[in-house]
Design a protein around this motif. Structure first.
Motif, PDB file in Angstrom:
ATOM      1  N   SER A 121     -21.884  15.150  35.047  1.00  0.00           N
ATOM      2  CA  SER A 121     -23.265  13.697  35.290  1.00  0.00           C
ATOM      3  C   SER A 121     -24.096  12.620  34.870  1.00  0.00           C
ATOM      4  O   SER A 121     -24.156  12.082  34.216  1.00  0.00           O
ATOM      5  CB  SER A 121     -23.543  13.550  37.014  1.00  0.00           C
ATOM      6  N   SER A 122     -24.695  13.988  33.791  1.00  0.00           N
ATOM      7  CA  SER A 122     -25.342  13.704  32.372  1.00  0.00           C
ATOM      8  C   SER A 122     -24.281  13.881  31.354  1.00  0.00           C
ATOM      9  O   SER A 122     -25.447  12.534  31.208  1.00  0.00           O
ATOM     10  CB  SER A 122     -26.399  14.755  32.169  1.00  0.00           C
TER      11      SER A 122
ATOM     12  N   GLU B   3     -23.589   9.584  32.754  1.00  0.00           N
ATOM     13  CA  GLU B   3     -24.766   8.206  33.202  1.00  0.00           C
ATOM     14  C   GLU B   3     -25.165   7.794  31.301  1.00  0.00           C
ATOM     15  O   GLU B   3     -25.163   6.481  31.480  1.00  0.00           O
ATOM     16  CB  GLU B   3     -25.652   8.824  33.693  1.00  0.00           C
TER      17      GLU B   3
ATOM     18  N   ASP C 140     -23.948   4.143  29.922  1.00  0.00           N
ATOM     19  CA  ASP C 140     -24.582   2.887  29.636  1.00  0.00           C
ATOM     20  C   ASP C 140     -24.623   3.159  28.005  1.00  0.00           C
ATOM     21  O   ASP C 140     -24.801   1.322  27.325  1.00  0.00           O
ATOM     22  CB  ASP C 140     -26.423   3.610  30.003  1.00  0.00           C
TER      23      ASP C 140
ATOM     24  N   SER D  42     -15.226   7.368  39.871  1.00  0.00           N
ATOM     25  CA  SER D  42     -16.868   6.672  40.113  1.00  0.00           C
ATOM     26  C   SER D  42     -16.802   6.859  39.087  1.00  0.00           C
ATOM     27  O   SER D  42     -16.392   5.263  38.259  1.00  0.00           O
ATOM     28  CB  SER D  42     -17.769   7.401  40.616  1.00  0.00           C
ATOM     29  N   TYR D  43     -17.166   7.926  37.894  1.00  0.00           N
ATOM     30  CA  TYR D  43     -17.398   6.725  36.393  1.00  0.00           C
ATOM     31  C   TYR D  43     -16.477   6.928  36.129  1.00  0.00           C
ATOM     32  O   TYR D  43     -16.436   5.614  34.766  1.00  0.00           O
ATOM     33  CB  TYR D  43     -17.427   8.749  35.677  1.00  0.00           C
TER      34      TYR D  43
ATOM     35  N   LYS E 277     -15.179   2.628  36.768  1.00  0.00           N
ATOM     36  CA  LYS E 277     -16.246   2.079  35.990  1.00  0.00           C
ATOM     37  C   LYS E 277     -16.281   2.109  34.395  1.00  0.00           C
ATOM     38  O   LYS E 277     -16.228   1.126  34.105  1.00  0.00           O
ATOM     39  CB  LYS E 277     -17.519   2.439  36.072  1.00  0.00           C
ATOM     40  N   GLU E 278     -15.433   3.504  33.923  1.00  0.00           N
ATOM     41  CA  GLU E 278     -14.844   2.930  32.542  1.00  0.00           C
ATOM     42  C   GLU E 278     -14.194   1.453  32.668  1.00  0.00           C
ATOM     43  O   GLU E 278     -13.769   1.341  31.238  1.00  0.00           O
ATOM     44  CB  GLU E 278     -14.889   4.484  32.087  1.00  0.00           C
TER      45      GLU E 278
END
Length: 212
Positions: free
Chosen positions: A67-68, A71, A75, A133-134, A137-138
């Motif tokens: 997650s780190s 994120e 960003d 999720s990630y 979005k990418e």
């Protein structure tokens, strides 16, 4: 008393950081499944119970690391896309600048990047959640880059362009051992980034030279 409490908080943060560093190192060496909680605790020099206290166990630790990474990764991608949208009209140049930012980010967290990308090749419930999720979005962010300025003369579908571009950005961190042992290059070094970006530029120029 306040000073003592502050010291204890600093010690607690240091122990947590040691666990994170040890987990990244051991996950890189032996993979997630090949690394025990006890091995992480021993390497970090902490009580094994602290891993459950900080992260809820080994799975929670992996989830925290991934997650780190994502994120920060997303960003960085959003910032790069927004900045180049305002400052650079040519898609070819934007693609190079975005790739440069994303490669720099992965170099900055080299071993974490390698660990995360390798785990993402597996099929587990956790990985499916991260993809939903990630990585979705990418995909959305990169699709916007291509759809905004894609030429009607470029016959390659947008989803293929996204896959090709993304693969070029993450490849050095998914296969660092191959690059090091077979090609004698160091993907975490600055010279490699400059060298590698020349190839990405060639790819972008060939596809989008007609876009102005």
């Amino acid at each position: 008393m306040i000073i003592l409490q502050t010291i204890e908080k600093v010690k607690d943060i240091n122990k947590k950081n040691e666990v994170i560093r040890s987990a990244i190192r051991l996950f890189n060496m032996s993979g997630y499944t090949g690394t025990s909680v006890r091995a992480i605790a021993n390497d970090a020099g902490v009580n094994i119970a602290l891993i459950s206290y900080y992260f809820g166990g080994k799975k929670g630790l992996l989830e925290y690391l991934m997650s780190s990474f994502f994120e920060g990764y997303l960003d960085e991608m959003e910032s790069a896309i927004e900045q180049t949208t305002h400052l650079e009209p040519l898609l070819c140049t934007r693609l190079i600048q975005i790739a440069d930012r994303m490669i720099r980010y992965q170099q900055r967290y080299f071993y974490l990047s390698r660990c995360v990308h390798r785990e993402m090749t597996l099929d587990t419930n956790l990985i499916r959640e991260f993809m939903a999720s990630y990585l979705m979005k990418e995909k959305y962010l990169l699709e916007m880059v291509f759809k905004q300025e894609k030429s009607n003369h470029v016959a390659i579908p947008t989803d293929i362009l996204v896959m090709q571009y993304r693969d070029m950005i993450i490849m050095p961190f998914l296969h660092p051992q191959y690059i090091r042992r077979i090609h004698d290059l160091q993907p975490h070094e600055d010279y490699f980034r400059k060298y590698y970006l020349q190839y990405i530029k060639y790819w972008a120029d060939q596809l989008f030279a007609q876009i102005s």
